[in-house]
Design an enzyme around this catalytic site. Sequence first.
Site, mmCIF file in Angstrom:
data_model
loop_
_atom_site.group_PDB
_atom_site.id
_atom_site.type_symbol
_atom_site.label_atom_id
_atom_site.label_comp_id
_atom_site.label_asym_id
_atom_site.label_seq_id
_atom_site.Cartn_x
_atom_site.Cartn_y
_atom_site.Cartn_z
ATOM 1 N N LYS A 95 2.432 -29.558 -26.264
ATOM 2 C CA LYS A 95 1.027 -28.989 -25.481
ATOM 3 C C LYS A 95 0.220 -28.497 -26.732
ATOM 4 C CE LYS A 95 0.103 -25.741 -21.890
ATOM 5 N NZ LYS A 95 0.674 -24.676 -20.613
ATOM 6 N N SER A 103 -0.601 -25.291 -15.846
ATOM 7 C CA SER A 103 -1.643 -25.650 -16.970
ATOM 8 C C SER A 103 -0.986 -26.812 -17.887
ATOM 9 C CB SER A 103 -1.879 -24.510 -17.852
ATOM 10 O OG SER A 103 -0.700 -24.092 -18.521
ATOM 11 N N SER A 159 3.369 -23.228 -14.920
ATOM 12 C CA SER A 159 2.694 -24.150 -15.794
ATOM 13 C C SER A 159 3.532 -25.464 -16.339
ATOM 14 C CB SER A 159 2.021 -23.663 -16.865
ATOM 15 O OG SER A 159 0.830 -22.888 -16.249
#
Lengths: 473, 73
Positions: free
Chosen positions: A84, A159, A183
Amino acid sequence: MGKAAGELLELSLAQAARLVKTREISPVDLVGVSLDRIRAVNGRLSAYISVFEDEARKVAKAAETMIMAGHDLGPLHGIPIALKDNLAVKGFRTTAGSKVLENWIPDHDATVTERLRRAGSIFLGKLNMHEFAWGGTSDNPHYGAVRNPWDTERFPAGSSGGSGVAVAARTCYGAIGTDTGGSIRLPSAINGVVGIRPTYGRVSNHGIIPLAWSMDTAGPMTRTVEDCAIMFNAIAGHDPKDVTTSRAITTDYTEPLQRGVKGLRIGVVPGYFFHHLQPPVRDAVKGGLKTLEGLGAEVVDVNIENIHGNISAQLTIEAAEPSTYHQRWLREQPDNYGADVRSLLEIGEMLLATHYLQAQRYRTLLRQEFLEAFKRVDVFICPTLPFTATKVGAMKVVIENGVEEDMLSAIMQFTGVPSLTGLPSLNVPCGFDHDGLPVGMQIIGPPFDEALLFRIGAAFQSATDFHTRAPTL
Amino acid sequence: MASRKEVTPAAIGVLAGYAELPLAPGREAVIIGTLEAWIKDANELSRKMSAEKYRDLIPATVFSHPIDPEEDR
């Protein structure tokens, strides 16, 4: 290369690792097919912000040379993964999905990055996400809306949307996400992959752009529970660079995967866990519980008196802490934020200190109640979220009776509990709705007992095939 | 207890002023709906947590001490 590209892409991380170890496939082949796959699908998915093509090929060649010379770094040696884009990677742009950090090149690795690198993983690139991780859609205004590989008109949740999509779309063998309010678990459920939010303090946050310090965690997202345990082995444990990490001992998280669930007691909270859900989600998670009962577990009703109120506590804390971190930037460059994140950061400045501290006292209350309940049950199981993937760009969601609800509150209905209590939680795919969209269930365990979650998840995957199905792109 | 006051654009302006947060024109209208809903829920949680039976609860954000203080030296 003995295997076709399609076969290589369908291997689990564990399968690929075994073939690398026995020299039946090379890390160079794995990286090559992964980069080809990224090139083929990323235009439709917007899962990657950056792709490290030259670096990945170079590291793969070195990994191959080491294997041929008899130097094996373990099960992640030569395995292509992705991170990420809020994890620092030394010398490579790290944006956190933002315009504010669009040109930031860290001079250090995050501890998770460093540990994965030391374990021999190869980084393919950095994954798209909700801007600064403050939101659950991954509808990123700066790097494109991430799209769900099961239906590209649908959202991937967030997210860590890019992480979930990258794994589901077979562009990498595992990814790292971060989880504050859900997330990791939300995009894992929505994209049909496995993902773990560790116990708060089990995995270092050093070198990760924070969202809310008191709830932030990082963890792996993979196709199988075994793969998740392998990656977790590499990243779990105390880090002197992060004062929030615990010295609680780690273990080999792959060791209990074959132990089954016979005799385990699974708690469900009546009136909350199966209340206010889309019917296909309810059916899939109840089906998951039946499967575990069939394997020898017992399902027990447990009342958690104070579970209502958790969403407000979560939103209050998630509003106040990011607004503190972003305070200077919000004043200096407000126009560089996307519309939704800018609004949330402004709102976070207007809640009272007493709101924040009452929410933190509520966390103590809820955690005490769950710790007491773990004297009667081994884990809790509930849906990861109450609905399947909505359309990209939707700010409202319909769960039942045609009533539109605010996306951010609705999406945290079940993920807020582990976030507030600091308990570990594993998403495992447990079915599909009528449109073929994945459903996930969340296994919540006692502090620092991630091994138990992996054990239950592995038993479930040994009896089901949801994790083996792939989206058609 | 006094009845709850509605959040108004003017009130948002005051709050932003206290925080020294310069709001661009029109921002009040953008955030008022969410802010009002969150404050309403946060006030409800505050009322709950103010109950006598929860008086001894401390917030989750406090320093904790290791079992062996020597460990962290």
